[in-house]
Design a protein around this motif. Structure first.
Motif, short mmCIF file in Angstrom:
data_model
loop_
_atom_site.label_atom_id
_atom_site.label_comp_id
_atom_site.label_asym_id
_atom_site.label_seq_id
_atom_site.Cartn_x
_atom_site.Cartn_y
_atom_site.Cartn_z
N LEU B 321 0.83 -1.20 0.00
CA LEU B 321 0.00 0.00 0.00
C LEU B 321 0.87 1.26 0.00
CD1 LEU B 321 -2.76 -1.19 2.44
CD2 LEU B 321 -3.05 -0.59 0.04
N ALA B 322 1.92 1.23 0.83
CA ALA B 322 2.81 2.39 0.88
C ALA B 322 3.39 2.68 -0.50
CB ALA B 322 3.92 2.16 1.89
N ALA B 323 3.87 1.61 -1.16
CA ALA B 323 4.48 1.78 -2.48
C ALA B 323 3.45 2.25 -3.50
CB ALA B 323 5.13 0.48 -2.92
N THR B 324 2.23 1.69 -3.41
CA THR B 324 1.19 2.07 -4.38
C THR B 324 0.78 3.53 -4.21
OG1 THR B 324 0.39 -0.17 -4.13
CG2 THR B 324 -1.00 1.34 -5.36
N PHE B 325 0.54 3.93 -2.95
CA PHE B 325 0.17 5.32 -2.68
C PHE B 325 1.27 6.25 -3.17
CE2 PHE B 325 -2.73 3.80 0.85
CZ PHE B 325 -3.87 4.14 0.17
N ASN B 326 2.52 5.85 -2.90
CA ASN B 326 3.65 6.68 -3.30
C ASN B 326 3.69 6.84 -4.81
OD1 ASN B 326 6.18 8.07 -2.80
ND2 ASN B 326 7.08 6.33 -3.88
N ARG B 327 3.33 5.78 -5.51
CA ARG B 327 3.39 5.85 -6.96
C ARG B 327 2.24 6.68 -7.52
NH1 ARG B 327 4.16 0.66 -10.85
NH2 ARG B 327 6.24 1.35 -11.38
N THR B 328 1.03 6.51 -6.96
CA THR B 328 -0.13 7.23 -7.51
C THR B 328 -0.14 8.70 -7.09
OG1 THR B 328 -1.19 5.80 -5.91
CG2 THR B 328 -2.09 5.77 -8.11
N PHE B 329 0.15 8.99 -5.81
CA PHE B 329 0.10 10.39 -5.35
C PHE B 329 1.51 10.95 -5.19
CE2 PHE B 329 -3.67 8.35 -3.25
CZ PHE B 329 -4.56 8.76 -4.22
N GLY B 330 2.23 10.45 -4.18
CA GLY B 330 3.61 10.87 -3.97
C GLY B 330 3.73 12.36 -3.68
N ALA B 331 4.92 12.86 -3.90
CA ALA B 331 5.19 14.26 -3.59
C ALA B 331 4.46 15.18 -4.56
CB ALA B 331 6.69 14.52 -3.64
N ARG B 332 4.09 14.67 -5.75
CA ARG B 332 3.45 15.52 -6.75
C ARG B 332 2.03 15.88 -6.35
NH1 ARG B 332 3.06 11.78 -10.73
NH2 ARG B 332 3.68 10.32 -9.14
N ARG B 333 1.35 14.92 -5.74
CA ARG B 333 -0.04 15.18 -5.36
C ARG B 333 -0.16 15.09 -3.84
NH1 ARG B 333 -1.17 11.15 -9.60
NH2 ARG B 333 -1.17 12.29 -11.58
N LEU B 334 0.57 15.95 -3.17
CA LEU B 334 0.68 15.88 -1.73
C LEU B 334 -0.68 16.09 -1.05
CD1 LEU B 334 2.74 15.41 0.43
CD2 LEU B 334 3.19 17.84 0.52
N VAL B 335 -1.49 16.96 -1.62
CA VAL B 335 -2.77 17.28 -0.99
C VAL B 335 -3.68 16.05 -1.00
CG1 VAL B 335 -4.77 18.79 -1.07
CG2 VAL B 335 -2.52 19.64 -1.80
N LEU B 336 -3.74 15.43 -2.17
CA LEU B 336 -4.56 14.22 -2.28
C LEU B 336 -4.10 13.16 -1.31
CD1 LEU B 336 -5.22 13.52 -6.05
CD2 LEU B 336 -6.87 13.46 -4.17
N GLN B 337 -2.78 12.99 -1.24
CA GLN B 337 -2.21 11.99 -0.35
C GLN B 337 -2.62 12.28 1.10
OE1 GLN B 337 -0.06 9.16 -0.83
NE2 GLN B 337 -0.59 8.94 1.31
N THR B 338 -2.55 13.55 1.49
CA THR B 338 -2.92 13.93 2.85
C THR B 338 -4.39 13.60 3.09
OG1 THR B 338 -1.46 15.79 2.47
CG2 THR B 338 -2.66 15.77 4.55
N ALA B 339 -5.23 13.94 2.12
CA ALA B 339 -6.66 13.71 2.30
C ALA B 339 -6.95 12.22 2.45
CB ALA B 339 -7.42 14.28 1.10
N VAL B 340 -6.37 11.42 1.56
CA VAL B 340 -6.62 9.97 1.60
C VAL B 340 -6.16 9.40 2.94
CG1 VAL B 340 -5.91 7.75 0.63
CG2 VAL B 340 -6.55 9.62 -0.88
N THR B 341 -4.96 9.82 3.39
CA THR B 341 -4.44 9.32 4.65
C THR B 341 -5.37 9.67 5.79
OG1 THR B 341 -2.26 9.77 3.76
CG2 THR B 341 -2.39 9.22 6.09
N ALA B 342 -5.86 10.92 5.79
CA ALA B 342 -6.76 11.35 6.87
C ALA B 342 -8.02 10.49 6.88
CB ALA B 342 -7.12 12.83 6.68
N VAL B 343 -8.62 10.29 5.70
CA VAL B 343 -9.85 9.50 5.62
C VAL B 343 -9.62 8.09 6.13
CG1 VAL B 343 -11.48 8.43 4.03
CG2 VAL B 343 -10.86 10.83 3.74
N LEU B 344 -8.50 7.46 5.66
CA LEU B 344 -8.24 6.07 6.05
C LEU B 344 -7.97 5.95 7.54
CD1 LEU B 344 -6.10 4.84 3.04
CD2 LEU B 344 -8.44 4.20 3.62
N THR B 345 -7.21 6.90 8.09
CA THR B 345 -6.91 6.84 9.51
C THR B 345 -8.19 7.01 10.33
OG1 THR B 345 -4.88 7.97 8.90
CG2 THR B 345 -5.29 7.69 11.25
N ALA B 346 -9.02 7.96 9.90
CA ALA B 346 -10.28 8.17 10.61
C ALA B 346 -11.14 6.91 10.52
CB ALA B 346 -11.02 9.36 10.00
N GLY B 347 -11.17 6.31 9.34
CA GLY B 347 -11.97 5.08 9.16
C GLY B 347 -11.50 3.99 10.09
#
Lengths: 215, 650
Positions: B321-347
């Motif tokens: 999952l870490a590698a996949t997230f890094n590949r899809t979002f990574g440093a380029r889409r930092l905002v999206l990555q933050t949002a997804v992480t927040a949602v998943l952690t809250a879930g």
């Protein structure tokens, strides 16, 4: 193709063997798909049972009936392709003529009597089951007679294929038929074919170096 | 035998003479030893009485001759049973309708849920082999370990163990490793004996590491559950792989030139700045391992094979999952990555709060993967350093398919979600899906796999049918009692028995395949082992480790044969170095296998000396529901109990 002219009797017999071989191979290849079906039945049954708690004995029984049909009716085809496993330690050192002799002897003394005994004992066995429409011992199971009928069917085909092997071996020894398989030995032949297939695939892969990150 | 004599080669003559002498010796020894219970069978005088009295030893001796002829084993076995059945009827030992029992015995072989796992796992292995999983693993793991001394050899062992845990088919592993790793090893100057030995031996790991076909057949013949057998074999299998690695370590320390590390230019997968990016992989592995350890600490699985399999599965999921997230979002889409992480952690937190404990574990693992990817992205933004290197990404992605399958098959069997048969079926479907994802699935490939499976199933089940025809007669003349007494009377009690059996199986393995050993020899030994109070699962594992040598014995070991068929036979020009490279000699392959045969024997001794290595299967939490228990019992009754023919003696 061979030195002594084949007698008309031999020609007819060899032709009959070709027919038997073709039918057996066709049957085996067709029936072998039942294994794939058994896999799907088993996997779907397992998932459905876990998720919805629904199952019945007939699904469980269907799996082994499918598999039994596959191995009983694929055995003659396996025999035709000479893939029944042998102990090669002595056999591999003998000359071709001696190996042919062993095969001929084995067909007459081992294979044909065995499949014949199985045939004459299992037809009554299966027919008795059919006559009373024997049902499964498990609640909600399948009827038993179709599965029991597979035994005589399988051994009858095996017997006929055994006759064909016998005639072919005799024809080979008499020089009327060319032996297409130089070396018998199921496992090894299969491994060799497999290795060749993989080698070819590897060559094809290395023909385009950019698909290979490592080399 | 007269048909065979005209054209014997001198070697064959010598061999036949030796085997006949051996047979004669055996026959004399057997004649001296009494056959218990046979006296009651034959009360006639003269040769008829003598023959009836000693029918079991004679039958066994004739069987050896018939098998050595080299006619297919299945039919030789059955013919032997029929021949002596007829003699027995003639001598008045059996009722004339003896053979009426045969169809029922064949039906008993068909009606067997345990053996159904054999074609399922075979099919799975064949599909996997053709999906190119072995190639991907060898490429990546070889890159990873390549630069250290002996690195390629460790990679081969590691990949061999991983393939073993997914396929259970020896040929596939040996052939792929021989094609891919052997040329690289030769290119960089590995000792030819070491290189071929390690490949041949690692391939045979498929025999002992579950889900292996041997263990299924063994469980059926010993009347134990396949699940127990798998649990019990897991630790010895891992230990055996470690012993192989230890051997490579020792050899590479004493003779550094026998297994050199690869030069840096042979390693692909690099960062833009030329670094290899291995420490990033180490960090990811450490993090995933820690998460997996933490998650597993909250379950009630504490030890044993289940723990290892589940730990690995959770760890790889997190890393994936870490590698996949890094590949899809990574440093380029930092905002999206933050949002997804927040949602998943809250879930995950919500699930834990509301008492969904099992789902919360999964939620936590997913959230942990996302968190790691987020941290990586933040670090990359701040300092420009990439914390998930190409190597880390590649290694993670390539480990996912085998681990997913191992979980699907072994995990579900170990935690009691599925029976071994169901595990095999799901594994086979999983292998098809995997092949489809790699775009390797084609009708032709499925057809080849189906045909090969059907033929293998036919010859295996026919050996079993032959063995049951043989046992109808052999048990009828009390042959099993004879063997049992012979075995129980060995000096030294349990230990003496185990050592004698191990030596015997080791010798038999020179010319018998494991299917033949399992169907002919094991049913004869099991009752004696049981009577001496030996745990049959333990006994089965000892035999399984021992029977692995049957693949490595020169000159008939199949593993050596497979390797020979893919190793270079003639001098060739290496693709990379453009230098002429010497071929691998057959004698090098043979000598290379010898140390591993010795390791195998050490392992047999270890399993005998430390039964606790195997016995943990008893403590493993078995959570089968009633239906599965019922199924297991159905499989159980078949092998030992109804081998007693329902006969009345006149």
């Amino acid at each position: 193709m061979t030195s002594p002219p084949p007698s008309p009797m031999m020609t007819v017999l060899v032709r009959a063997c070709r027919l038997v071989d073709a039918v057996t191979a066709w049957l085996g290849k067709t029936i072998s798909w039942l294994i794939l079906l058994a896999i799907l039945v088993s996997a779907v049954n397992a998932v459905v049972r876990k998720l919805f708690d629904v199952s019945s004995n007939s699904w469980l029984e269907l799996q082994w009936v499918l598999f039994a049909a596959a191995f009983l009716l694929c055995s003659p085809w396996t025999l035709r392709d000479d893939e029944h496993i042998r102990i090669d330690i002595v056999n591999a050192m003998l000359r071709k003529r001696a190996r042919d002799g062993i095969d001929l002897f084995g067909h007459i003394a081992f294979l044909l009597p065995f499949s014949f005994v199985m045939m004459i004992t299992s037809w009554p066995f299966a027919l008795a089951s059919f006559a009373i429409e024997e049902q499964s011992m498990n609640a909600g199971g399948l009827p038993q007679w179709p599965a029991k009928l597979l035994i005589p069917l399988g051994f009858t085909v095996l017997f006929i294929q055994g006759l064909s092997e016998l005639v072919k071996r005799a024809a080979i020894m008499a020089g009327h038929l060319e032996d297409t398989r130089q070396r018998a030995g199921g496992h090894q032949a299969a491994a060799e074919a497999e290795a060749e297939r993989l080698l070819a695939a590897e060559r094809e892969r290395t023909a385009h170096p950019d698909t290979l990150p490592s080399r | 035998m007269s048909t065979t004599s005209p054209s014997l080669s001198p070697r064959a003559v010598r061999l036949s003479v030796i085997s006949l002498l051996l047979l004669a010796a055996v026959a004399v020894a057997l004649y001296v030893l009494p056959v218990p219970g046979a006296g009651a069978l034959a009360e006639q005088d003269g040769w008829r009485g003598w023959f009836g009295h000693n029918m079991a030893p004679i039958m066994f001796a004739v069987l050896v001759v018939m098998l050595l002829l080299g006619y297919p084993v299945a039919f030789a076995l059955a013919a032997n049973g029929l021949l002596f059945g007829l003699i027995g009827i003639e001598l008045g030992l059996f009722r004339p309708d003896l053979f009426q029992a045969l169809p029922e015995r064949v039906y008993g072989t068909m009606n067997n849920d345990v053996l159904l796992a054999v074609p399922f796992f075979t099919f799975m292995g064949l599909v996997l082999e053709r999906s190119g999983m072995a190639e991907d693993l060898l490429d990546t793991i070889g890159q990873l370990f390549g630069s250290i001394r002996g690195g390629l050899a460790y990679a081969v062992i590691f990949v061999g163990a991983l393939l073993a845990a997914t396929t259970g088919v020896v040929a596939a592993s040996v052939i792929s490793m021989g094609l891919i790793s052997l040329p690289i090893m030769l290119r960089y100057g590995y000792d030819r004996r070491l290189a071929s030995g390690i490949i041949a031996a690692s391939g045979t790991l498929a025999q002992i590491i579950p889900p292996s076909l041997v263990l299924i057949v063994m469980a059926d013949q010993l009347g134990r559950s396949v699940g127990d057998m798998y649990e019990a074999a897991f630790v010895p299998g891992l230990l055996l792989s470690s012993l192989y690695a230890l051997y490579v370590f020792v050899v590479s320390m004493i003779w550094p030139n026998s297994a050199p590390g690869l030069p840096p230019e042979a390693i692909a997968y690099r960062e833009p700045n030329g670094a290899r990016g291995v420490w990033q992989l180490g960090m990811l592995a450490l993090f995933s391992g820690a998460v997996a350890y933490w998650v597993m600490g909250r379950t009630d699985v504490k030890s044993g094979a289940d723990y290892v399999v589940l730990l690995l599965s959770v760890g790889v999921t997190v890393a994936f999952l870490a590698a996949t997230f890094n590949r899809t979002f990574g440093a380029r889409r930092l905002v999206l990555q933050t949002a997804v992480t927040a949602v998943l952690t809250a879930g995950a937190a919500w699930l834990a709060q509301n008492g969904w404990s099992t789902l919360a574990l999964i939620g936590d693992s997913v959230a942990a993967g996302a968190l790691y990817a987020l941290s990586v992205a933040l670090v990359e933004r701040a300092s420009g350093r990439r914390l998930i290197s190409r190597m880390a990404e590649q290694a993670t992605f390539v480990m996912v398919p085998p681990l997913a399958l191992i979980f699907l098959v072994l995990g579900t069997i170990f935690i009691g979600l599925a029976t071994p048969t169901e595990g095999g079926a799901m594994g086979a479907v999983g292998a098809l899906l995997l092949a489809a994802m790699k775009k390797r699935l084609s009708l032709d490939m499925v057809r080849q796999a189906t045909y090969s499976t059907a033929k293998l199933a036919a010859f295996v089940l026919f050996i079993l049918i032959g063995a049951r025809v043989f046992s109808l007669t052999f048990y009828g003349v009390n042959g099993h009692v004879w063997v049992e007494e012979l075995m129980v009377s060995l000096p030294g009690g349990q230990m003496g028995f185990l050592i004698a059996v191990s030596v015997m199986v080791f010798l038999l393995a020179f010319f018998l395949d494991f299917f033949e050993l399992a169907f002919i020899v094991i049913p004869l030994l099991a009752p004696a082992a049981d009577r001496l109070g030996i745990d049959l699962v333990w006994f089965g594992i000892i035999l399984a480790v021992n029977m692995q040598t049957s693949f490595m014995h020169p000159p008939f070991g199949f593993s050596l044969f497979f390797l020979r068929s893919v190793a270079p036979k003639l001098p060739y020009i290496d693709r990379v170095t453009k230098k002429e490279t010497a071929p691998v000699l057959t004698s090098q392959i043979y000598w290379g296998a010898v140390p591993f045969v010795v390791i195998q024997l050490v392992m047999v001794a270890l399993v005998i000396a430390f039964p606790q290595m195997v016995m943990h299967y008893k403590s493993a939490a078995v959570k089968l529901d009633d239906k599965q228990i019922e199924e297991q019992f159905q499989g159980l009754g078949n092998s030992l109990d109804d081998d007693m023919p329902p006969l009345e003696f006149k």
